[in-house]
Design a protein around this motif. Structure first.
Motif, PDB file in Angstrom:
ATOM      1  N   ASN A  66       0.823  -1.221   0.000  1.00  8.18           N
ATOM      2  CA  ASN A  66       0.000   0.000   0.000  1.00  8.18           C
ATOM      3  C   ASN A  66       0.853   1.266   0.000  1.00  8.18           C
ATOM      4  OD1 ASN A  66      -2.445   1.421  -0.086  1.00  8.18           O
ATOM      5  ND2 ASN A  66      -2.464   1.705   2.132  1.00  8.18           N
ATOM      6  N   ALA A  67       1.864   1.288  -0.855  1.00 10.18           N
ATOM      7  CA  ALA A  67       2.643   2.506  -1.046  1.00 10.18           C
ATOM      8  C   ALA A  67       1.813   3.502  -1.842  1.00 10.18           C
ATOM      9  CB  ALA A  67       3.945   2.197  -1.785  1.00 10.18           C
ATOM     10  N   PRO A  68       2.009   4.799  -1.655  1.00 14.27           N
ATOM     11  CA  PRO A  68       1.233   5.781  -2.419  1.00 14.27           C
ATOM     12  C   PRO A  68       1.405   5.645  -3.925  1.00 14.27           C
ATOM     13  CG  PRO A  68       2.290   6.831  -0.544  1.00 14.27           C
ATOM     14  CD  PRO A  68       2.847   5.430  -0.630  1.00 14.27           C
ATOM     15  N   ALA A 164       2.335   0.563  13.894  1.00 14.85           N
ATOM     16  CA  ALA A 164       1.529   1.782  13.852  1.00 14.85           C
ATOM     17  C   ALA A 164       1.790   2.645  15.088  1.00 14.85           C
ATOM     18  CB  ALA A 164       0.055   1.437  13.744  1.00 14.85           C
ATOM     19  N   ARG A 165       1.938   2.004  16.236  1.00 16.71           N
ATOM     20  CA  ARG A 165       2.215   2.754  17.458  1.00 16.71           C
ATOM     21  C   ARG A 165       3.595   3.399  17.392  1.00 16.71           C
ATOM     22  NH1 ARG A 165       3.197   0.561  23.587  1.00 16.71           N
ATOM     23  NH2 ARG A 165       3.260   2.636  24.554  1.00 16.71           N
ATOM     24  N   ILE A 166       4.580   2.649  16.885  1.00 18.32           N
ATOM     25  CA  ILE A 166       5.933   3.215  16.760  1.00 18.32           C
ATOM     26  C   ILE A 166       5.917   4.374  15.758  1.00 18.32           C
ATOM     27  CG2 ILE A 166       8.330   2.736  16.164  1.00 18.32           C
ATOM     28  CD1 ILE A 166       7.799  -0.202  16.902  1.00 18.32           C
ATOM     29  N   GLY A 167       5.184   4.193  14.663  1.00 17.54           N
ATOM     30  CA  GLY A 167       5.108   5.243  13.656  1.00 17.54           C
ATOM     31  C   GLY A 167       4.504   6.528  14.208  1.00 17.54           C
ATOM     32  N   GLN A 193       1.588   3.171   4.742  1.00 16.46           N
ATOM     33  CA  GLN A 193       0.939   4.433   5.098  1.00 16.46           C
ATOM     34  C   GLN A 193       0.322   4.357   6.495  1.00 16.46           C
ATOM     35  OE1 GLN A 193      -0.999   6.626   1.722  1.00 16.46           O
ATOM     36  NE2 GLN A 193      -0.896   4.612   0.729  1.00 16.46           N
ATOM     37  N   HIS A 194      -0.269   3.210   6.817  1.00 11.19           N
ATOM     38  CA  HIS A 194      -0.888   3.057   8.127  1.00 11.19           C
ATOM     39  C   HIS A 194       0.154   3.089   9.243  1.00 11.19           C
ATOM     40  CE1 HIS A 194      -3.644   1.815  11.255  1.00 11.19           C
ATOM     41  NE2 HIS A 194      -2.872   0.783  11.534  1.00 11.19           N
ATOM     42  N   CYS A 195       1.295   2.441   9.023  1.00  9.77           N
ATOM     43  CA  CYS A 195       2.320   2.419  10.077  1.00  9.77           C
ATOM     44  C   CYS A 195       3.237   3.639  10.022  1.00  9.77           C
ATOM     45  CB  CYS A 195       3.127   1.127  10.023  1.00  9.77           C
ATOM     46  SG  CYS A 195       4.227   0.968   8.597  1.00  9.77           S
TER      47      CYS A 195
END
Length: 373
Positions: A66-68, A164-167, A193-195
């Motif tokens: 899921n890269a842009p 996601a939390r680290i991001g 994108q989510h992470c």
């Protein structure tokens, strides 16, 4: 749906080593044979079609993580090369530090340790301490922390990090976030994108079931030009293919990190492997992978083995690590017995590591448990 035709493994072989090197699907072998035959018969006559295959692979990877944009994807030799692009692309100052964990595969440790002569410190959090593994990382962060780098799934324990939390933490504290995702991409859905990852690296030869020698490097678009280039050649320029141009500039896309000729053989092979994952669908792949992992974790625990991999669904992927309660020697003996009985698995960190993929039949897992009993 049966995937027997795609994986015609030797009769009697139980393959539980996808966290090391995966077997290829049949379609991948077919793609390589076609490519080889084409080379024998006509050389590079079809090079324009090969370039289309290269672009198709970038699109497949974009879809998989899921890269842009596909332009965010560089095709590199391996995870180590991708991490080196980051380590030696960033401008470091003496006194800077990098936070990582004490469970990383050497690829995600050595490259950062090599920055010590520049005055950059690598801090390794003990993931066994703190309320969560993420808290252990955050506890080592200070005003000089420039980067957090972790494996999405730890290679020896099978523990899955909350990316996601680290991001989110990295965004809040203006810290760069780098992920070695080799033990997750191809096993579970992965979303850059989510992470909120800035950099992601992964080889294709594990859960993506491709060949060795070809991997992916994702770089957030806004950071591309912040990475100083250390490799140069014809393929990384904007006007690629214009060999008579004396002036040049680096490509605006992630191709700027690819200095020379692409691995066309590997491209055809990895593209074929990813076509299977995308055809099956990563949701279904993940369901099967997790079903196998949960089954093994439950059964091994019931049988009295020390299961190292966390049993919470969100804390594991495809790796299940365990050992014999009587210690290292017994664990090594057990691994030898499994190998003698055609169970292909690994010994990592003093533990036996099982890593079945989505297509692995439950009957084979049951056979392993019978052997262990």
């Amino acid at each position: 749906m049966s995937y027997t035709r795609e994986f015609p493994l030797l009769e009697g072989l139980i393959y539980l080593n996808h966290a090391a090197v995966s077997p290829w699907p049949q379609r991948t072998a077919d793609a390589v044979q076609r490519f080889a035959s084409q080379n024998v018969r006509q050389g590079s006559l079809s090079y324009p079609q090969w370039l289309e295959a290269e672009q198709q692979l970038r699109e497949q990877i974009r879809d998989l993580i899921n890269a842009p944009h596909a332009s965010d994807i560089a095709l590199v030799k391996n995870t180590s090369e991708a991490l080196s692009i980051v380590a030696y692309g960033l401008a470091w100052n003496a006194g800077d530090n990098i936070v990582s964990s004490d469970q990383e595969f050497p690829s995600n440790r050595i490259v950062w340790e090599s920055l010590a002569p520049r005055g950059v410190e690598l801090r390794q959090a003990s993931l066994a301490h703190g309320d969560t593994p993420e808290d252990a990382l955050f506890a080592l962060v200070d005003e000089n922390t420039r980067l957090i780098t972790v494996s999405s799934v730890q290679y020896a324990t099978g523990m899955r990090m909350d990316l996601a939390r680290i991001g989110r933490f990295c965004r809040q504290h203006d810290i760069l976030f780098c992920v070695d995702a080799i033990q997750e991409i191809g096993a579970l859905p992965f979303d850059v994108q989510h992470c909120e990852a800035d950099f992601v690296a992964a080889d294709g030869h594990k859960w993506m079931m491709g060949p060795e020698g070809l991997g992916l490097f994702y770089c957030r678009e806004s950071l591309r030009e912040r990475l100083q280039l250390n490799q140069f050649g014809w393929h990384m320029v904007e006007a690629v293919g214009d060999f008579d141009q004396s002036e040049w500039q680096a490509a605006s896309t992630a191709r700027r990190f690819e200095c020379g000729s692409p691995n066309m053989l590997g491209i055809h092979a990895l593209s074929a492997s990813l076509s299977l994952l995308l055809e099956v669908g990563m949701r279904r792949v993940a369901e099967n992978v997790r079903m196998n992992s949960r089954y093994l974790i439950t059964q091994l625990g019931t049988m009295g083995f020390r299961v190292i991999t966390p049993d919470e669904t969100e804390r594991h992927a495809g790796i299940v690590s365990f050992n014999h309660p009587e210690g290292t020697e017994k664990t090594a003996e057990l691994h030898s017995k499994l190998t003698e009985n055609h169970v292909f698995c690994a010994l990592r960190g003093g533990n036996i590591r099982f890593s079945p993929h989505f297509y692995t039949p439950k009957t084979q897992l049951e056979q392993c448990l019978v052997l262990l009993r």
